[in-house]
Design a protein around this motif. Structure first.
Motif, short mmCIF file in Angstrom:
data_model
loop_
_atom_site.label_atom_id
_atom_site.label_comp_id
_atom_site.label_asym_id
_atom_site.label_seq_id
_atom_site.Cartn_x
_atom_site.Cartn_y
_atom_site.Cartn_z
N LYS A 171 0.70 -1.56 0.16
CA LYS A 171 -0.03 0.07 -0.07
C LYS A 171 0.91 1.45 -0.81
O LYS A 171 1.63 0.98 0.75
N LEU A 172 0.71 2.46 -1.03
CA LEU A 172 1.01 3.34 -1.02
C LEU A 172 0.22 4.85 -0.53
O LEU A 172 -1.08 4.41 -1.15
N ILE A 173 0.49 6.04 0.20
CA ILE A 173 -0.15 6.76 0.32
C ILE A 173 0.65 7.90 -0.66
O ILE A 173 1.52 8.35 -0.72
N ILE A 174 -0.41 8.72 -1.60
CA ILE A 174 0.66 10.21 -2.53
C ILE A 174 0.30 10.71 -2.59
O ILE A 174 -1.44 11.68 -2.66
N ILE A 175 1.25 12.19 -2.44
CA ILE A 175 0.78 13.09 -1.73
C ILE A 175 0.80 14.82 -3.19
O ILE A 175 2.01 14.61 -3.27
N GLY A 176 0.43 15.33 -3.17
CA GLY A 176 0.72 16.23 -4.26
C GLY A 176 -0.14 17.76 -3.78
O GLY A 176 -1.03 18.12 -3.35
N ALA A 177 1.19 18.56 -4.01
CA ALA A 177 0.94 20.08 -3.15
C ALA A 177 1.75 21.45 -3.79
O ALA A 177 2.65 20.48 -4.48
N SER A 178 1.08 22.21 -3.19
CA SER A 178 1.79 23.74 -4.32
C SER A 178 1.11 24.50 -3.10
O SER A 178 1.33 24.27 -1.91
N THR A 179 0.82 25.67 -3.26
CA THR A 179 0.79 26.68 -2.84
C THR A 179 0.22 27.00 -1.85
O THR A 179 -0.95 26.06 -1.70
N GLY A 180 0.24 27.21 0.16
CA GLY A 180 -0.22 26.45 1.23
C GLY A 180 -0.18 24.98 0.67
O GLY A 180 -0.59 24.87 2.55
N GLY A 181 0.81 24.66 0.42
CA GLY A 181 0.83 23.05 0.79
C GLY A 181 1.72 22.58 2.12
O GLY A 181 1.14 21.74 2.81
N THR A 182 2.85 22.89 2.56
CA THR A 182 4.15 22.25 3.24
C THR A 182 3.02 23.10 5.10
O THR A 182 3.32 21.58 5.54
N ASP A 195 3.06 3.25 12.01
CA ASP A 195 3.16 1.91 11.06
C ASP A 195 2.10 2.59 9.73
O ASP A 195 1.74 0.86 8.90
N CYS A 196 1.89 3.12 9.05
CA CYS A 196 1.09 3.50 7.67
C CYS A 196 2.66 3.46 6.67
O CYS A 196 3.03 3.29 6.56
N PRO A 197 1.28 2.98 5.33
CA PRO A 197 2.28 2.31 4.40
C PRO A 197 3.05 3.85 3.46
O PRO A 197 3.35 4.58 4.89
N ALA A 198 4.19 4.44 3.89
CA ALA A 198 4.85 4.27 2.73
C ALA A 198 4.39 5.71 2.05
O ALA A 198 3.23 5.57 1.46
N VAL A 199 4.14 6.85 1.91
CA VAL A 199 3.78 8.08 2.11
C VAL A 199 5.11 9.06 0.49
O VAL A 199 6.37 8.71 0.96
N LEU A 200 4.49 9.20 -0.79
CA LEU A 200 5.53 9.61 -1.60
C LEU A 200 4.95 10.76 -1.59
O LEU A 200 3.52 11.16 -2.03
N ILE A 201 5.66 12.30 -1.65
CA ILE A 201 5.24 13.25 -1.60
C ILE A 201 5.65 14.74 -2.57
O ILE A 201 7.07 13.99 -2.60
N ALA A 202 5.03 15.21 -3.44
CA ALA A 202 5.42 16.11 -4.45
C ALA A 202 5.17 17.14 -3.79
O ALA A 202 3.73 17.63 -4.54
N GLN A 203 5.76 18.66 -3.67
CA GLN A 203 5.22 19.94 -3.02
C GLN A 203 6.29 20.32 -3.96
O GLN A 203 7.40 20.47 -4.36
N HIS A 204 5.91 21.28 -4.82
CA HIS A 204 6.04 22.72 -5.43
C HIS A 204 6.91 23.20 -4.13
O HIS A 204 7.52 24.30 -3.55
#
Length: 365
Positions: A171-182, A195-204
Motif C-alpha cells: 500500500k502507498l499514500i501519494i500526496i501532491g501540493a503547491s501553494t499553501g501545501g507545506t 505503522d502506516c504505508p509509505a507516503v510519497l510527496i511532491a510539493q512545489h
C-alpha cells in the motif's frame, strides 16, 4: 486594465536594488501595480494604512524589526496575503518555513548572483505567485490556532483507526501540493500512525528548502520524514519528499518499490511535478495506492490523479473551503479524478479509513 482593477502590491525589502527590480517586474504586468515600497517594516506599517495593498512582498531579514516579528503582528492585527522574498540559505529556508507557519501564502528565493538580472529572469515565477497570493484564502495561522487551543492538547490521531497494524509494503499514500501545501501536508502527516504505508510527496518547492521542510516534519510526526534519495527502497512508516529541482517517481525493483529521481525538463512548469509522480504510481502501484491532491495554483496533478483513479487507486481532493488556493483540486474534481472531496481536517481520517476497510476486505477473502 484600469488601476482600480489591478492587484496592488507593496514591496518591503531593505535593498534598494531589490525594491527597484521588484517594482520593474510587477509594473511590467498589465494586471498588477506597485503602490509603494518600504525599506523596513516600520515604514511598511504606515504604507499599508495609506495604500491598502492586495499583496505584500516581504523580505525575511530586515533592520529595525525582524521580518517574522512583523509578519506575526500583521497576521494578527491586519491579515493580508504575504509573499516572502527569501535568500537561498539554510537560515533563509528555515525562516521561510516559519513564515508559512505564521500565515504567509508563499515564498520566492532571491538569486545569489547578478541580483538584477536574476530577479528579472524570475518574472514569471514572481508574478504568478503574486496572482496566487491575491486570490488566496487567508486561513488562521498555525500559531494563532495553537494559542487558542487548550494546553497539552495532542494532534488528533484518528485513534479508532490505530488499533490494529496498518503495516504494508504494497500500500502507498501519494500526496501532491503547491501553494499553501507545506502546512496542509503537515496536517495530513501528523495524525498518521508510525505503522502506516509509505507516503510519497511532491510539493512545489525550490532547491535548498525541501531538506529543511523534511527535517521540520520529521520532528513533528510519528512516521519518519525525509528527502527521497535515488534508488532507495520505499518502506512503510516513512514519508519521502521530492527534493527541490528533481522529479520524484515510483519504480519497481523485483517485489520492492523504489524511489527514482531525475532532472528531466519541468512538467506543467514544475520540477518536481505532481503529474510525474502520480503517473508513475498509476503504472506501478495501481489499486494499491491512495492519491491525495491538496491546495495549489494551476493544474499540475489533476490529470495524474485521474490516471491513478483509472488504474484502480482511491483518490481524494481537498475541498475549497480549506484550501489556500483551490486551483489544483478544482481541476482534478472537474476531470472526475477524485472519489472523494474532503476538508483538510478530515483528510488523514479518510485515508486511514480507506486503508482499514481495504484491509478488512482482504482479510475476509
Amino acid at each position: 486594465m484600469s488601476t482600480n482593477n489591478k492587484i496592488k502590491v507593496l514591496c518591503v525589502d531593505d535593498s534598494a536594488l531589490i525594491r527597484s527590480v521588484m517594482t520593474e517586474i510587477i509594473n511590467s504586468q498589465s494586471d498588477m501595480t506597485v503602490v509603494g515600497t518600504a525599506a523596513d517594516p516600520l515604514v511598511a506599517r504606515e504604507l499599508i494604512k495609506a495604500t491598502n495593498p492586495d499583496v505584500l512582498t516581504l523580505d525575511v531579514e530586515m533592520p529595525r524589526m525582524d521580518g517574522l516579528e512583523f509578519l506575526e503582528k500583521l497576521m494578527r492585527l491586519r491579515p493580508m496575503p504575504v509573499l516572502m522574498v527569501s535568500s537561498l540559505t539554510e537560515r533563509g529556508s528555515e525562516i521561510a518555513l516559519t513564515a508559512l507557519e505564521l500565515g504567509a501564502v508563499d515564498f520566492v528565493t532571491k538569486p545569489k548572483l547578478g541580483v538584477r538580472d536574476g530577479l528579472l529572469n524570475y518574472t514569471e515565477l514572481i508574478t504568478s505567485k503574486i496572482r496566487a497570493a491575491a486570490s488566496a484564502r487567508l486561513l488562521p495561522s498555525r500559531r494563532a490556532t495553537a494559542a487558542k487551543a487548550a494546553p497539552g492538547v495532542a494532534v488528533p490521531a484518528a485513534e479508532s483507526l490505530l488499533r490494529s497494524p496498518l503495516l504494508s509494503t504494497e500500500k502507498l499514500i501519494i500526496i501532491g501540493a503547491s501553494t499553501g501545501g507545506t502546512e496542509a501536508i503537515r496536517d495530513v502527516l501528523q495524525p498518521l500512525p508510525s505503522d502506516c504505508p509509505a507516503v510519497l510527496i511532491a510539493q512545489h518547492m525550490p532547491p535548498g528548502f525541501t531538506r529543511s521542510f523534511a527535517q521540520r516534519l520529521d520532528g513533528l510526526c510519528r512516521i519518519t520524514v525525509k528527502e527521497a534519495e535515488h534508488g532507495e527502497r520505499v518502506l512503510p512508516g516513512y514519508a519521502y519528499i521530492a527534493p527541490g529541482g528533481f522529479h520524484l517517481s515510483l519504480g519497481r525493483s523485483g517485489a520492492n518499490y523504489v524511489a527514482h529521481l531525475d532532472q528531466e525538463p519541468p512538467v506543467n512548469r514544475h520540477r518536481p511535478s505532481i503529474d510525474v509522480l502520480f503517473d508513475s504510481v498509476a503504472r506501478h502501484a495501481g489499486k494499491n495506492a491512495i492519491g491525495v491532491i491538496l491546495t495549489g495554483m494551476g493544474r499540475d496533478g489533476a490529470e495524474g490523479l485521474l490516471r491513478m483513479r483509472q488504474a484502480g487507486a482511491y483518490t481524494l481532493a481537498q475541498d475549497e473551503a480549506s484550501c489556500v488556493v483551490f486551483g489544483m483540486p478544482r481541476e482534478a474534481i472537474a476531470l472526475g479524478a477524485a472519489h472523494e472531496v474532503a476538508p483538510l481536517s478530515e483528510m488523514s481520517r479518510r485515508v486511514l479509513a480507506h486503508l482499514r476497510s481495504f484491509g478488512e476486505r482482504a482479510n475476509r477473502v
